[in-house]
Design a protein around this motif. Structure first.
Motif, mmCIF file in Angstrom:
data_model
loop_
_atom_site.group_PDB
_atom_site.id
_atom_site.type_symbol
_atom_site.label_atom_id
_atom_site.label_comp_id
_atom_site.label_asym_id
_atom_site.label_seq_id
_atom_site.Cartn_x
_atom_site.Cartn_y
_atom_site.Cartn_z
ATOM 1 N N GLU A 55 0.787 -1.207 0.096
ATOM 2 C CA GLU A 55 -0.079 0.100 -0.012
ATOM 3 C C GLU A 55 0.840 1.213 0.104
ATOM 4 O O GLU A 55 2.025 1.152 0.251
ATOM 5 C CB GLU A 55 -1.126 -0.070 1.185
ATOM 6 N N LEU A 56 0.011 2.246 -0.257
ATOM 7 C CA LEU A 56 0.945 3.608 -0.096
ATOM 8 C C LEU A 56 0.476 4.078 1.106
ATOM 9 O O LEU A 56 -0.568 4.226 1.583
ATOM 10 C CB LEU A 56 0.374 4.549 -1.404
ATOM 11 N N ILE A 57 1.493 4.788 1.699
ATOM 12 C CA ILE A 57 1.150 5.755 2.909
ATOM 13 C C ILE A 57 1.465 7.149 2.902
ATOM 14 O O ILE A 57 2.409 7.537 2.061
ATOM 15 C CB ILE A 57 2.062 5.104 4.170
ATOM 16 N N LEU A 58 0.843 7.979 3.415
ATOM 17 C CA LEU A 58 1.131 9.378 3.126
ATOM 18 C C LEU A 58 2.145 9.779 3.740
ATOM 19 O O LEU A 58 2.921 9.406 4.603
ATOM 20 C CB LEU A 58 -0.030 10.106 4.282
ATOM 21 N N GLY A 59 2.763 10.689 2.780
ATOM 22 C CA GLY A 59 4.370 11.171 3.098
ATOM 23 C C GLY A 59 4.143 12.876 3.376
ATOM 24 O O GLY A 59 2.910 13.406 3.328
ATOM 25 N N PRO A 60 5.217 13.571 3.195
ATOM 26 C CA PRO A 60 5.119 15.005 3.170
ATOM 27 C C PRO A 60 4.142 15.632 2.365
ATOM 28 O O PRO A 60 4.045 14.998 1.004
ATOM 29 C CB PRO A 60 6.500 15.343 3.275
#
Length: 156
Positions: A55-60
């Motif tokens: 999955e993708l996880i929130l970054g800056p």
């Protein structure tokens, strides 16, 4: 834009990231530069890929609060990552499975981020409150922006 001079925004990114290889710091500055440089944008930031969770996880990012987890293949970001292809969405409400993190977003562009060694880092995501905000010219400039971003991650 591919064989042309880099845009002012891409040149600014290059200067901003010179001698800095920290991924989080570079994502933070890159998202701030995008958010402050582009007109009619309400969100600009990164989602990082977590292979162990697929999955993708929130970054800056810059903008309103956002979805934290996006499954590979879900929504515009997950689709861009899964297909490893830029998604330039004229109207997010017409995109099957669009994930509405911000109800104000009307159009979106997502650029996959790949390192030269084949590692897929994640995606750059930009949203706009205007339908059909992103042009082919924007797409080319943002692809060059991501290439410049990646160049600075691979110096060390």
């Amino acid at each position: 834009m591919n064989n042309q001079q880099p845009s002012m925004m891409v040149q600014q990114l290059d200067a901003l990231l010179t001698n800095e290889t920290d991924q989080v710091a570079n994502m933070a500055n890159a998202s701030a530069l995008l958010y402050s440089s582009m007109d009619n944008v309400n969100w600009a930031g990164f989602y990082r890929y977590l292979p162990d969770q697929n999955e993708l996880i929130l970054g800056p990012f810059q903008g309103k609060v956002a979805c934290v987890h996006i499954k590979n293949g879900s929504g515009v970001c997950g689709t861009a990552f899964q297909q490893n292809k830029i998604q330039r969405i004229r109207d997010v409400h017409e995109f099957p499975g669009h994930i509405a993190c911000d109800a104000d977003s009307q159009s979106e562009i997502v650029i996959p981020i790949n390192l030269p060694n084949g590692i897929r880092l994640g995606v750059l995501d930009i949203d706009s409150p205007i339908v059909n905000r992103f042009s082919e010219s924007d797409e080319l400039e943002l692809a060059q922006f991501v290439s410049t971003f990646v160049k600075h991650l691979t110096i060390a």
